[in-house]
Design a protein around this motif. Structure first.
Motif, mmCIF file in Angstrom:
data_model
loop_
_atom_site.group_PDB
_atom_site.id
_atom_site.type_symbol
_atom_site.label_atom_id
_atom_site.label_comp_id
_atom_site.label_asym_id
_atom_site.label_seq_id
_atom_site.Cartn_x
_atom_site.Cartn_y
_atom_site.Cartn_z
ATOM 1 N N UNK A 237 41.858 38.138 52.138
ATOM 2 C CA UNK A 237 41.963 37.190 50.976
ATOM 3 C C UNK A 237 40.502 36.684 49.859
ATOM 4 N N UNK A 238 39.672 36.073 50.737
ATOM 5 C CA UNK A 238 38.831 35.452 50.598
ATOM 6 C C UNK A 238 37.551 36.868 50.274
ATOM 7 N N UNK A 239 38.170 37.746 50.800
ATOM 8 C CA UNK A 239 37.345 38.976 51.271
ATOM 9 C C UNK A 239 37.536 39.805 50.070
ATOM 10 N N UNK A 240 38.214 39.882 49.261
ATOM 11 C CA UNK A 240 38.830 40.917 48.254
ATOM 12 C C UNK A 240 38.417 39.124 47.223
ATOM 13 N N UNK A 241 38.948 38.695 47.231
ATOM 14 C CA UNK A 241 37.916 37.841 46.029
ATOM 15 C C UNK A 241 36.260 37.676 45.934
ATOM 16 N N UNK A 242 36.144 37.998 46.924
ATOM 17 C CA UNK A 242 34.048 37.812 47.011
ATOM 18 C C UNK A 242 34.341 39.299 46.546
ATOM 19 N N UNK A 243 34.242 39.908 47.280
ATOM 20 C CA UNK A 243 34.461 41.579 46.663
ATOM 21 C C UNK A 243 33.868 41.625 44.909
ATOM 22 N N UNK A 244 34.990 41.201 44.442
ATOM 23 C CA UNK A 244 34.768 41.597 42.837
ATOM 24 C C UNK A 244 34.029 40.802 42.309
ATOM 25 N N UNK A 245 33.920 39.312 42.665
ATOM 26 C CA UNK A 245 32.750 38.484 42.235
ATOM 27 C C UNK A 245 31.428 38.816 42.943
ATOM 28 N N UNK A 246 30.712 39.493 43.985
ATOM 29 C CA UNK A 246 29.406 40.424 44.221
ATOM 30 C C UNK A 246 29.699 41.377 43.192
ATOM 31 N N UNK A 247 30.724 42.050 43.198
ATOM 32 C CA UNK A 247 30.682 43.288 42.078
ATOM 33 C C UNK A 247 30.122 43.446 41.002
#
Length: 295
Positions: free
Chosen positions: A55-65
């Motif tokens: 879950x954190x990976x998906x959220x972090x990826x969206x934030x980074x993108x």
């Protein structure tokens, strides 16, 4: 005819040990506390931890993108711990992970972390990225299979950077040549030993082969980050919340025992069991942060 009355024995009940059922219920309450703590701990370093990391990976990826698209991705040392700063891609291992700032146990529970006493990837000097081997998804579980010559890519606010693997080393192995001025290097770190029983640090060194990017002075002088951000260190700040949540768990178990004498047993477990599980998971999460951050 006159009825004969028989005197009633009204002597007080003899004092003595608590009834057997009461003692069994007390033992059961104690076992419930220990069971909730153990369940929470095992779940946090196992399946629930894996789900949390995903879950954190998906959220972090969206934030980074979003930050990359807006050209606001951090490229200096003023980033708060836990902030996404880069995207790590190792195709041959199936790794595509968001790198967050910091390397404490809490940060590494969400994915790989950048040591704050080193430069960001793509810049001159050595950039260190740490990740877990087994717990919380174990993003670096296959790091030891990398071969010299294979490539690693990292995307930051300064573009995509390509590294070539120099080798894998463990404690006692020869160190790579010192970094020269105008060179960049990436060091990936994780634990050695059997899963969940780390006994050392494994490092993968890779040299930067794409154009060097301008950098800034790291937030800390090398080797002077907080102790809980060094390899194989736990997070001592988790002790206080662990004690508080454990006290809440103890209080909930005591209320469960008290309620047992006043309402039907089925009602007690229907309400009390989910509460014990929730408190056990929360306490287990804090206890897991005390373990080595590369576990």
């Amino acid at each position: 005819m006159t009825a004969t009355l028989t005197p009633v024995d009204v002597r007080p009940a003899p004092s003595g040990p608590a009834p057997r059922s009461s003692r069994l219920w007390t033992v059961g309450g104690t076992l419930a506390i220990l069971g909730a703590l153990l369940l929470g701990f095992v779940a946090e370093v196992g399946p629930l931890g894996d789900l949390r990391q995903e879950r954190d990976r998906r959220v972090g990826y969206a934030d980074l993108r979003a930050s990359l698209a807006e050209a606001t991705a951090p490229i200096g040392p003023s980033t708060e711990p836990g902030t996404p700063v880069a995207l790590l891609k190792i195709p041959q291992l199936g790794v595509k992970e968001v790198i967050r700032e910091g390397s404490s146990a809490e940060v590494l529970a969400s994915g790989p972390g950048h040591r704050r006493d080193t430069v960001l990837p793509g810049q001159a000097g050595n950039s260190i990225v740490m990740g877990r081997r087994a717990g919380y998804g174990g993003p670096f579980r296959h790091l030891d299979t990398l071969q010299p010559g294979e490539s690693i890519k990292v995307v930051t606010g300064q573009g995509e950077h390509t590294y070539r693997v120099m080798g894998v080393r463990r404690a006692g192995d020869p160190k790579p040549p010192a970094i020269q001025a105008g060179q960049g290097r990436l060091t990936l770190m994780t634990a050695t030993g059997s899963p969940y029983r780390p006994d050392g640090v494994l490092q993968v060194d890779a040299e930067l082969i794409s154009p060097l990017q301008p950098g800034a002075v790291p937030a800390f002088r090398f080797g002077h980050v907080p102790d809980d951000e060094l390899p194989l260190e736990g997070q001592d700040s988790a002790w206080l919340p662990l004690v508080l949540w454990a006290q809440a768990l103890l209080l909930a178990a005591a209320l469960l025992v008290w309620a047992r004498t006043r309402v039907p047993r089925a009602h007690v477990w229907l309400v009390g069991f989910p509460v014990l599980v929730a408190l056990g998971l929360t306490a287990g999460d804090k206890a897991a942060l005390l373990l080595p951050n590369l576990l």
